[in-house]
Write a protein that holds these residues in place. Structure first.
Motif, PDB file in Angstrom:
ATOM      1  N   ARG A  82       0.828  -1.204   0.000  1.00  0.00           N
ATOM      2  CA  ARG A  82       0.000   0.000   0.000  1.00  0.00           C
ATOM      3  C   ARG A  82       0.860   1.251   0.000  1.00  0.00           C
ATOM      4  NH1 ARG A  82      -2.890  -2.724   4.387  1.00  0.00           N
ATOM      5  NH2 ARG A  82      -4.551  -4.005   3.469  1.00  0.00           N
ATOM      6  N   GLN A  89      -4.887   6.394  -1.695  1.00  0.00           N
ATOM      7  CA  GLN A  89      -4.218   5.116  -1.458  1.00  0.00           C
ATOM      8  C   GLN A  89      -4.263   4.246  -2.703  1.00  0.00           C
ATOM      9  OE1 GLN A  89      -4.413   2.777   2.347  1.00  0.00           O
ATOM     10  NE2 GLN A  89      -5.517   1.305   1.086  1.00  0.00           N
ATOM     11  N   GLN A  91      -3.289   0.259  -4.046  1.00  0.00           N
ATOM     12  CA  GLN A  91      -2.933  -1.104  -3.654  1.00  0.00           C
ATOM     13  C   GLN A  91      -2.087  -1.736  -4.757  1.00  0.00           C
ATOM     14  OE1 GLN A  91      -3.573  -3.059  -0.731  1.00  0.00           O
ATOM     15  NE2 GLN A  91      -1.957  -4.201  -1.805  1.00  0.00           N
TER      16      GLN A  91
END
Length: 279
Positions: A82, A89, A91
């Motif tokens: 992350r 954010q 991933q």
């Protein structure tokens, strides 16, 4: 195409791979377009290769230890895969059964086929396009890797990247060196010096914690040239400076059996040392 470019096989998914051999009179280097990997590196007066490499393409496709390749977009580990950029954010891709993102993910730059952009007798430039969202990274990115044999028997590696969005990028070459017999024996008798007073502390999963540890009175103290030894395995980032700076010498390795010495120089603020378990 230059005469020092040869077809070297086809990947399992049908992508052709080429092998480029560079010369400077006293030194030669062979690079394959799969992962932009240094497959062979030799001095004219030394029988064994200086790096570990495989003789065939299939081994590069199935081996997990990143022999000689360029790893990216981001080398090393990112906790839980992350990242946060501009308040958002992202991933990143995790390997099968993995908790963290490692070396650009399972389909990172080390497994991609790089494009030959320029070849001369002693220089090779390779390029790679990475699309927005690949392995979870934001932004389309163009990467370029240059290998050049210098007049002083050096291998100069220049890595560049440019993206159309805010992203992260941390490229490196992942060669394994043995200055005696190309990996037939341990590097424990090699002597090493690293101009660093601290390493980055890591947690149990080898993810950096952000804390710096002084190397004094530890197995990581290589401020004076000394044998590596076989009692320890190493996987640590040695801190060199707070910022990038001009190219300077940061480490050297000497193999007493062969009498060969290697000097490492970089513009970057850290040097990653990996020495696997000796068995």
């Amino acid at each position: 195409m230059s005469k020092n470019v040869q077809d070297w096989g086809v990947t399992a998914d049908g992508m052709p791979v080429q092998r480029v051999t560079l010369y400077n009179g006293e030194m030669s280097a062979a690079v394959i377009t799969c992962g932009a990997s240094v497959q062979d590196l030799r001095l004219a007066n030394h029988d064994a290769p200086l790096v570990l490499g495989f003789d065939g393409l299939a081994a590069y496709e199935h081996h997990a230890l990143f022999f000689g390749c360029i790893v990216g977009r981001c080398a090393n580990r990112i906790a839980n895969g992350r990242i946060i950029l501009d308040g958002r954010q992202h991933q990143l891709a995790l390997g099968e059964g993995e908790k963290h993102h490692l070396h650009g993910g399972p389909a990172g730059f080390s497994s991609r086929i790089w494009k030959i952009e320029e070849v001369t007798e002693n220089k090779l430039v390779l390029g790679l396009e990475s699309l927005d969202g690949e392995m979870g990274y934001p932004g389309s990115l163009t990467a370029r890797c240059s290998y050049q044999l210098t007049e002083t028997n050096g291998l100069r590696i220049t890595l560049e990247a440019k993206s159309d969005q805010t992203t992260i990028c941390n490229l490196t070459n992942h060669s394994y060196f043995n200055l005696h017999d190309g990996g037939q024996s341990s590097v424990g008798t090699h002597a090493m010096q690293i101009n660093s007073e601290a390493i980055c502390q890591v947690g149990p999963d080898l993810v950096p914690t952000g804390v710096l540890e002084n190397v004094s009175d530890t197995a990581h103290d290589f401020r004076v040239l000394r044998p590596i030894g076989d009692e320890y395995a190493y996987d640590a980032n040695f801190c060199l400076s707070d910022n990038r700076r001009p190219l300077i010498e940061v480490a050297r390795v000497f193999a007493p059996e062969s009498g060969l010495e290697m000097i490492a120089a970089t513009t970057e603020p850290g040097l990653q040392l990996y020495v696997g378990p000796q068995s």
